[in-house]
Each structure stands twice: as C-alpha cells, then as structure tokens.
Design a protein around this motif. Sequence first.
Motif, PDB file in Angstrom:
ATOM      1  N   SER A  28       0.813  -1.219   0.000  1.00  0.00           N
ATOM      2  CA  SER A  28       0.000   0.000   0.000  1.00  0.00           C
ATOM      3  C   SER A  28       0.846   1.270   0.000  1.00  0.00           C
ATOM      4  O   SER A  28       0.351   2.340  -0.343  1.00  0.00           O
ATOM      5  N   GLN A  29       2.130   1.145   0.393  1.00  0.00           N
ATOM      6  CA  GLN A  29       2.989   2.328   0.437  1.00  0.00           C
ATOM      7  C   GLN A  29       3.761   2.563  -0.861  1.00  0.00           C
ATOM      8  O   GLN A  29       4.458   3.574  -0.986  1.00  0.00           O
ATOM      9  N   LEU A  30       3.654   1.637  -1.810  1.00  0.00           N
ATOM     10  CA  LEU A  30       4.356   1.808  -3.081  1.00  0.00           C
ATOM     11  C   LEU A  30       3.813   3.026  -3.821  1.00  0.00           C
ATOM     12  O   LEU A  30       2.611   3.127  -4.063  1.00  0.00           O
ATOM     13  N   GLU A  31       4.691   3.944  -4.184  1.00  0.00           N
ATOM     14  CA  GLU A  31       4.261   5.173  -4.855  1.00  0.00           C
ATOM     15  C   GLU A  31       4.372   4.996  -6.363  1.00  0.00           C
ATOM     16  O   GLU A  31       5.446   5.164  -6.953  1.00  0.00           O
ATOM     17  N   SER A  32       3.269   4.631  -6.957  1.00  0.00           N
ATOM     18  CA  SER A  32       3.183   4.444  -8.398  1.00  0.00           C
ATOM     19  C   SER A  32       1.771   4.815  -8.830  1.00  0.00           C
ATOM     20  O   SER A  32       0.820   4.079  -8.535  1.00  0.00           O
ATOM     21  N   PRO A  33       1.582   5.959  -9.481  1.00  0.00           N
ATOM     22  CA  PRO A  33       0.234   6.372  -9.892  1.00  0.00           C
ATOM     23  C   PRO A  33      -0.491   5.318 -10.719  1.00  0.00           C
ATOM     24  O   PRO A  33      -1.687   5.078 -10.507  1.00  0.00           O
ATOM     25  N   PHE A  60      -4.024   9.947  -6.303  1.00  0.00           N
ATOM     26  CA  PHE A  60      -3.285   9.422  -5.166  1.00  0.00           C
ATOM     27  C   PHE A  60      -1.983   8.785  -5.639  1.00  0.00           C
ATOM     28  O   PHE A  60      -1.954   8.071  -6.640  1.00  0.00           O
ATOM     29  N   ARG A  61      -0.922   9.022  -4.888  1.00  0.00           N
ATOM     30  CA  ARG A  61       0.388   8.454  -5.240  1.00  0.00           C
ATOM     31  C   ARG A  61       0.505   6.994  -4.830  1.00  0.00           C
ATOM     32  O   ARG A  61       1.308   6.252  -5.382  1.00  0.00           O
ATOM     33  N   SER A  62      -0.268   6.571  -3.835  1.00  0.00           N
ATOM     34  CA  SER A  62      -0.201   5.203  -3.327  1.00  0.00           C
ATOM     35  C   SER A  62      -1.573   4.780  -2.827  1.00  0.00           C
ATOM     36  O   SER A  62      -2.450   5.617  -2.597  1.00  0.00           O
ATOM     37  N   LEU A  63      -1.733   3.483  -2.634  1.00  0.00           N
ATOM     38  CA  LEU A  63      -2.990   2.974  -2.101  1.00  0.00           C
ATOM     39  C   LEU A  63      -3.187   3.457  -0.664  1.00  0.00           C
ATOM     40  O   LEU A  63      -4.312   3.754  -0.252  1.00  0.00           O
ATOM     41  N   GLN A  64      -2.105   3.545   0.096  1.00  0.00           N
ATOM     42  CA  GLN A  64      -2.213   4.043   1.465  1.00  0.00           C
ATOM     43  C   GLN A  64      -2.726   5.472   1.493  1.00  0.00           C
ATOM     44  O   GLN A  64      -3.530   5.840   2.353  1.00  0.00           O
ATOM     45  N   GLU A  65      -2.288   6.294   0.548  1.00  0.00           N
ATOM     46  CA  GLU A  65      -2.761   7.672   0.481  1.00  0.00           C
ATOM     47  C   GLU A  65      -4.257   7.717   0.210  1.00  0.00           C
ATOM     48  O   GLU A  65      -4.965   8.610   0.696  1.00  0.00           O
TER      49      GLU A  65
END
Length: 302
Positions: A28-33, A60-65
């Motif tokens: 969830s923290q992976l930053e990939s649009p 959102f940049r990540s699922l966590q965001e």
Amino acid sequence: MTAGEQLNFLLTNRLPRRWLTLFMGWFSQLESPALTRLSISVWQCFADDLRLQDANKKHFRSLQECFTRQLKPGLRPTDARPDIVSSPCDAIVGACGRIAGNQLFQAKGFPYTLEELIPDAELALRYRNGHFVTLRLKSSMYHRFHAPVDCRVRQVNYVSGDTWNVNPIALKKVEKLYCRNERAVIELESGRPDFSLTLVPVAAILVASMKFHFLPQPLDLKYRGTNLIPCNAAFRKGEEMGYFQHGSTIIVFASEHYRLCPEINEGISIKAGQALLSGHPLPEALHSESGLSEEPVATLDL
C-alpha cells in the motif's frame, strides 16, 4: 452462513494473517500512480460504496494515500451541543447498548468482559453498567477519527495482538475477537469525573496500523516500544486525532451517566460528528477548571 460468507471468512482468516498484513502494508505504500489507479479499480469492483468524489484530492500516489484520504472541508460537521458525544468516525454501528455489569457483546451470543479488552482494571471498573457502541469502519470508508468531546489524552495503552478480520462473519465465529486483536486504549479526560469516556481502536487484517497525531510513530505489527505511551495532547470536539491505514473498529465506552441517542441502533450507518451519546451540559466553571481552555498541544500533521 452462505457459501459466499464462508469463502470470505476462509480467505481473510485462514490465511497467514500476520504475513498477509505485513505484505499489504508494504504494497500500500508503493508510490506508483499507475499501480495505484489499477489497485483502486480492482477495489471498486468489490466496494460499490467507495466515494472518492468526497476526497480532498483527486489523484493518489499510493494505495495508502487513498486509504487515509482527507475529505473536502465541511463534509463532516460536528454536533456542537455540549451534552452530546459525537461519533469519532464514519462507521456501521455494530453491537451497542448497556454493559451488564462488566459483560458486553461483540455479536449475539459472543460475550466478553471489560477486563479482557481493557488491561487497566481501574479504568475498566468505570464502565461497569455503562454503555458501549461498536463502530465498524469498512475498508471503503473514511478512515480518520476525531475527538468526540473536548478532551485531553495523557496516555495510550497499546496492546499487541492478532489481526483477525473484524467483519460480522468473523465476529459470529471467533470468540472474544476484539480481545485477541491489536488495539489501543485511550482514556479521554474531559474534566467531568462522573462522565468517563474511553476509545478503543482495534486493528484488523491487511493494514493493521493506527496513526495518532500526538505520538511519534504508528502503532503496528513492527512497533517494539513500551506499551504504556505517555503523551499530553488536548483536542477540541471534532478535531482530528489520527487514522487507520485500513478499515477497522473503534469501541466507545461511556460511564452509566451517559445514554445512547435514540437513533443509535445496530446496523445503522453513522458519520463522524453525528450525535452518538448524550449527557448533561458541562458547566462553564467546570470547563475552565479542566484546563481544556488552554491551547491544544497536539501536534497535528494534517
């Protein structure tokens, strides 16, 4: 239980919960649009009530965001009446009502005791014959939680534990589930000794992480600090206290001087800020003596 419910239970509770939760926390923290858009599209296939149009941002940049998204201003007004305890979060109301001595229920036929959930016996004693409300946050809901009254928090009691799913299916199959799961016990000091309130956020499978704005680090499966965490944070009613990084549960405990608002019943949906419990108005003099008229000292990373 239907075949679909049985499959849901098996998939979310018979798999290695800890490793699945750690993996989801990492993913969830992976930053990939692009990956985030794909993940959200898949998520929306299973969650038709995911309302991203209410979010304060569109991308959102990540699922966590996305999980921890803030909402557009004004969408969660707080009931300002001084005799009202507002809901700390968006939720489905689970079991609720009177606590019979020290016994309450996670679901019909599945009791547990105050002392099994709250490790502080003196604090648990305050809620004998009081009231409780179980607030379940679905994964698609707004995950941030807010102060239900003007209050001060001086300590968080973190209880490490399992990460069982907290959906209704699991609650009907796993005894004392909340008492097994990772959780935090947060007493809210409001300057009213007879009107005690405590929040118990309970983490669950997948992203079992609780972030409190007044603590330096999240409470999750990787936390290795002390269980009793001192702090000194003051909040005005409706002010944001923190967030879950996935859907979970908050159990609200109120002493016997409170009563549930008439509309609070099992199965209803409630929004953060709406009336949950009622008591008597706080006299102005007592409010001043409580120290809550001081500037809040919580560090809010909003």
